[in-house]
Design an enzyme around this catalytic site. Structure first.
Site, PDB file in Angstrom:
ATOM      1  N   SER A 109       1.692   6.698   1.301  1.00 34.85           N
ATOM      2  CA  SER A 109       2.234   6.013   2.638  1.00 34.85           C
ATOM      3  C   SER A 109       3.875   5.939   2.418  1.00 34.85           C
ATOM      4  O   SER A 109       4.385   5.720   1.247  1.00 34.85           O
ATOM      5  CB  SER A 109       1.844   4.530   2.707  1.00 34.85           C
ATOM      6  N   ALA A 110       4.357   6.014   3.698  1.00 36.61           N
ATOM      7  CA  ALA A 110       5.778   6.076   3.695  1.00 36.61           C
ATOM      8  C   ALA A 110       6.344   4.706   3.367  1.00 36.61           C
ATOM      9  O   ALA A 110       7.862   4.744   2.747  1.00 36.61           O
ATOM     10  CB  ALA A 110       6.260   6.727   4.832  1.00 36.61           C
TER      11      ALA A 110
ATOM     12  N   ASN B  18      -2.419  -1.971  -6.833  1.00 36.00           N
ATOM     13  CA  ASN B  18      -1.211  -2.644  -5.989  1.00 36.00           C
ATOM     14  C   ASN B  18      -1.063  -4.210  -6.363  1.00 36.00           C
ATOM     15  O   ASN B  18       0.004  -4.665  -6.167  1.00 36.00           O
ATOM     16  CB  ASN B  18      -1.595  -2.428  -4.526  1.00 36.00           C
TER      17      ASN B  18
ATOM     18  N   CYS C  79      -2.890  -7.560   1.860  1.00 34.70           N
ATOM     19  CA  CYS C  79      -4.214  -7.229   2.557  1.00 34.70           C
ATOM     20  C   CYS C  79      -5.053  -8.302   2.444  1.00 34.70           C
ATOM     21  O   CYS C  79      -6.054  -8.546   3.181  1.00 34.70           O
ATOM     22  CB  CYS C  79      -4.583  -5.692   2.253  1.00 34.70           C
TER      23      CYS C  79
ATOM     24  N   THR D  12      -0.872  13.593  18.929  1.00 34.71           N
ATOM     25  CA  THR D  12       0.211  14.015  18.895  1.00 34.71           C
ATOM     26  C   THR D  12       1.211  13.604  17.452  1.00 34.71           C
ATOM     27  O   THR D  12       0.662  12.337  17.399  1.00 34.71           O
ATOM     28  CB  THR D  12       1.220  13.359  19.972  1.00 34.71           C
TER      29      THR D  12
END
Lengths: 126, 383
Positions: B199-200, B151, B325, B237
């Site tokens: 990840s999206a 990354n 991060c 959910t």
């Protein structure tokens, strides 16, 4: 992360660069910690006539250097030595907690520059 | 005058593509059902999950039933490592020192619990030292986890080789492909990958949704308790709008990957060339060729990264030091440290990550501002 004041000082520091005729210089910090600060002073009759800095470091290191120089200009050496990191922080309107060490570095740089001046003048006397 | 703004932090996150948002919207309003409900509202949501699962599986040539939805790659990474170590008699995990903090932190925690973590060496470009991996694989391990592409510096690993070495020795192989999806060719069957995180929000999908691919037959433990969702392994959910957005984002990313990657890659090479031509004393971090099409990472001697980033921000340019991060903390880049980059260069590294919206004019503007900012900071630098 930083307040407007810190960013403004960082963007346009008044005291950055070399100081012609400087008779004291203090270098503190190291590359491991990521900040290296140099403060130059021009002392005449035990008074700081002018002060400038050169700093490799983050926004708060550069801003701390600048206000430190500003604060000691015109001061008697004894009074300049009384400038603490708290004073530097106050002049900046505060720093984020993880950046407080930058103001400490500025205090140490002032002390180192004055110590250097005293040493070199003592040598001359000898 | 409208202030110029250039976003070159697409490795931190991307905007949500228009088509993606449009596909998501009905699942907030008319199609709001819980995918676990038996009625028509629930069935509609369930159907949407199935479609998305298929779209996401296709990006890595997996089967839909091998895809488990999570809140993102960070959760996926946490899940697979904790599960693998519990399901194997060996108390050992092999990773590289350049992994994402979600891998490193999880391993730190496991180390405190008595597990052994072995770090495979990387070279100056961030490429895994295969000889070192082979020697570390001589003893049993529960799992090997090596990211597909880094990354921070964009270095792409020789995944095929690494996965094969693990497979031959019967060691579970996981890869964090968060930055690589649609940018690097991945076929989990052909490449013998046992588990993969994604990840999206790095592929123009929404934040807060991701997936863990787990090969059929690989034992994986329940990660969140309290429901039968995701085949009884990850309760809660399901975020239906998020999953729908993820699915569409994945489908678009794959559909347009060739054209996007070749365009972005030529902009990347143009930017690298411009920086190296116009600014003296710079150091490109990461592999020059074996690198993500959208990653540019440079160190500027005598200049500290955060200061440079701030001057660029004043000019409306968004980039990053290290990864998003780690830049909020004082920590130095663990990636550059592992690569053996000199201290003064580590402190002055900046990552620019290009995206679908990036133009040549953007690059010209950024390089111009970069040149000015570096000059300014060097003029007041103590080194």
């Amino acid at each position: 992360m930083y307040n407007e004041k810190v960013l403004k000082i960082f963007e346009n520091p008044k005291n950055a660069g070399l100081l012609k005729g400087a008779n004291g210089v203090g270098k503190v910090g190291n590359m491991q910690c990521g900040d290296v600060m140099k403060v130059y002073v021009l002392v005449e009759h035990d008074k700081i006539k002018d002060a400038k800095f050169k700093t490799f470091g983050c926004v708060s290191a550069i801003a701390s250097s600048d206000v430190a120089c500003e604060m000691i200009k015109g001061k008697h050496l004894d009074d300049a030595l009384k400038v603490t990191n708290k004073d530097v922080m106050e002049a900046l309107g505060g720093l984020p907690p993880q950046k407080v060490h930058c103001s400490v570095l500025a205090q140490e740089a002032i002390e180192a520059a004055i110590t250097d001046y005293k040493k070199s003048t003592e040598k001359k006397k000898k | 005058m409208i202030k110029k703004s250039v976003y070159l932090d697409n490795a931190a996150t991307t905007y949500v593509a228009g088509e993606v948002l449009q596909a998501m919207l009905p699942y907030f309003t008319t199609e709001f059902g819980n995918a676990s409900s038996v009625h028509s509202f629930g069935r509609s949501a369930e159907k949407a999950l199935a479609t998305a699962r298929e779209q996401i599986a296709k990006t890595i040539n997996a089967r839909p039933e091998e895809i488990y939805f999570t809140s993102g790659a960070t959760e996926s990474n946490n899940w697979i490592l904790r599960s693998a170590i519990q399901n194997h008699p060996s108390k050992r995990i092999i990773i590289s020192a350049t992994e994402h903090p979600s891998i490193l932190d999880t391993c730190d925690m496991l180390a405190k619990q008595g597990y052994k973590i072995d770090y495979v060496k990387v070279d100056r470009d961030g490429v895994i030292n295969v000889a070192d991996l082979i020697s570390k694989l001589a003893r049993p391990a529960a799992i090997v986890s090596i990211m597909t592409a880094n990354n921070e510096v964009g270095t792409i690993q020789y995944l095929n080789t690494i996965a094969n070495l693990c497979h031959e020795r019967g060691v579970l192989f996981h890869t964090d492909a968060t930055q690589a999806i649609s940018r690097v060719f991945i076929d989990v069957n052909e490449m013998k990958i046992d588990a993969l995180s994604m990840s999206a929000h790095k592929i123009y999908g929404p934040k807060g949704i991701g997936a863990l691919y787990i090969k059929s037959g690989v034992k994986v433990n329940k990660f969140i308790r309290g429901g039968h969702q995701e085949r009884n392994l990850r309760a809660g959910t399901v975020n239906v709008p998020g999953v729908v957005g993820f699915g569409v984002a994945a489908a678009i990313a794959m559909r347009d990957s060739t054209i996007n990657n070749s365009r972005i890659k030529s902009l990347r090479d143009y930017m690298i060339n411009q920086i190296e031509t116009r600014i003296p004393d710079v150091h490109l971090n990461g592999h020059r060729h074996q690198r993500l099409a959208n990653n540019v990472n440079f160190s500027f001697r005598g200049v500290e990264g955060e200061s440079l980033l701030t001057l660029l921000d004043f000019a409306g340019i968004a980039a990053s030091t290290g990864s998003a991060c780690t830049s909020a903390t004082l920590g130095r880049s663990h990636v550059l440290t592992a690569m053996g980059v000199m201290d003064e260069l580590i402190n002055g590294s900046i990552r620019f990550s290009l995206g679908r919206a990036t133009t040549k004019a953007d690059i010209d503007y950024v390089v111009g501002e970069l040149e000015k900012s570096v000059k300014k900071l060097r003029s007041i630098s103590a080194i």
